[in-house]
Design a protein around this motif. Sequence first.
Motif, PDB file in Angstrom:
ATOM      1  N   VAL A 326      16.807  15.003 -25.366  1.00  0.00           N
ATOM      2  CA  VAL A 326      16.676  13.553 -25.476  1.00  0.00           C
ATOM      3  C   VAL A 326      16.433  12.917 -23.878  1.00  0.00           C
ATOM      4  N   GLY A 327      16.862  13.424 -22.968  1.00  0.00           N
ATOM      5  CA  GLY A 327      16.105  11.967 -21.560  1.00  0.00           C
ATOM      6  C   GLY A 327      14.918  13.063 -21.178  1.00  0.00           C
ATOM      7  N   ALA A 328      14.461  13.674 -21.667  1.00  0.00           N
ATOM      8  CA  ALA A 328      13.194  14.082 -20.990  1.00  0.00           C
ATOM      9  C   ALA A 328      12.135  13.482 -20.303  1.00  0.00           C
ATOM     10  N   ALA A 329      11.554  12.399 -21.263  1.00  0.00           N
ATOM     11  CA  ALA A 329      10.990  11.078 -21.072  1.00  0.00           C
ATOM     12  C   ALA A 329      11.594  10.586 -19.300  1.00  0.00           C
ATOM     13  N   LEU A 330      12.334   9.942 -19.296  1.00  0.00           N
ATOM     14  CA  LEU A 330      13.473   9.685 -18.648  1.00  0.00           C
ATOM     15  C   LEU A 330      13.278  10.952 -17.008  1.00  0.00           C
TER      16      LEU A 330
END
Length: 377
Positions: A326-330
């Motif tokens: 879920v935090g890949a873009a961050l």
Amino acid sequence: MLFNAEYLADPHGHNARLREAAPSHRIALPDGSPARLVCPYELVRAGLADPGLSLDKKRSRGGYAGFSLPPALDANLLNMDPPQHTRIRRLVTKAFTVRRVQELRPRVAEHAESLADKLISPSDLIAEYAMPIPSVALGALLGVSPADQGAFSGLIGRMLVPENPRELPTTIAEITEFLTDLVAARTRSPGEDLLSELTTSELSRDELVSLAFLLLGAGVENVQNTIGTGIFLLLSHPEQLVDLRADPGLLRGAVEEILRHDPVSPLAIRRFALADGEHWEAGETVMLSLAAANRDPARFPDPDRFDVRRTDNAHVTFGHGVHHCVGAALARMEVEVAISVLLRRFPSLALAVPVSELRWRTSFRSRSLSALPVLLG
């Protein structure tokens, strides 16, 4: 036993031999528990999205089931299947939209510039640069101070690679206490962070604590380790670094290549087979090797070559399907900013010691540098 000292000294070589020998292998993990290891890219990618491979520990049939954690840490997305997984992920995803991540970019960049200002040659880029980078984003998401993030990161490191396995229960108890206190504080005095916002949702206390555990654990440990590994890869491949300096437009692709070439989590979270499959049996614990998949020559030409110009780079480091990180873009943004600032500020950046003198913290769960001494030039 597979993940012994010999394997950890050359994991990619061993992964290649395993991948060539058979699609899957019955193995014993370091604690002696049985599991099924899957290595080829196509099987790993399919397995990551296969609903027949459950993440719910209640589906375990005696094989490896991961850390023995209290309920307050276990009620997180890495232990859930839909629809429970869908319910919680929906609440969290809004914190990681492209817009919100890009809103954080200037703050992360300002923080990286400030850290670069303080570097003195020689520097350890792990302790002095990579470790503090996630503090801005996680402060915004969870309202955790940099000092507390540092303390928590130390606890996570001791859990993943314990110096003394007998101390693991104490470490887990300290993590639980830290996060329970954090959730209680946000419940009493909400701020503008995501965790405060979620305290008013339908999530239980255990679900809130577990979510904080997942976001802090992954958000600190994985990001700082990827930054460290990425800088090491660039400095130890000078021809690639020259290309990147000559064309900063390659940076986004370079980050993807770092993630593919040396994922800091070599294996996906364990899964439990609900029924017989072509490459596993019902009841088995299935370990999907991200590191082996990412270097599968059937998917990536010249897979052992680190190449910042690689364009077809559909690695599986962040997973695939409903359990995609879920935090890949961050994480991508933080790694990109950290490397960009460092290379721009220090055009003569170089390793301060031979590659052979660098020390890695390795286990079957994680792989990262203990320190990265550099000369700033």
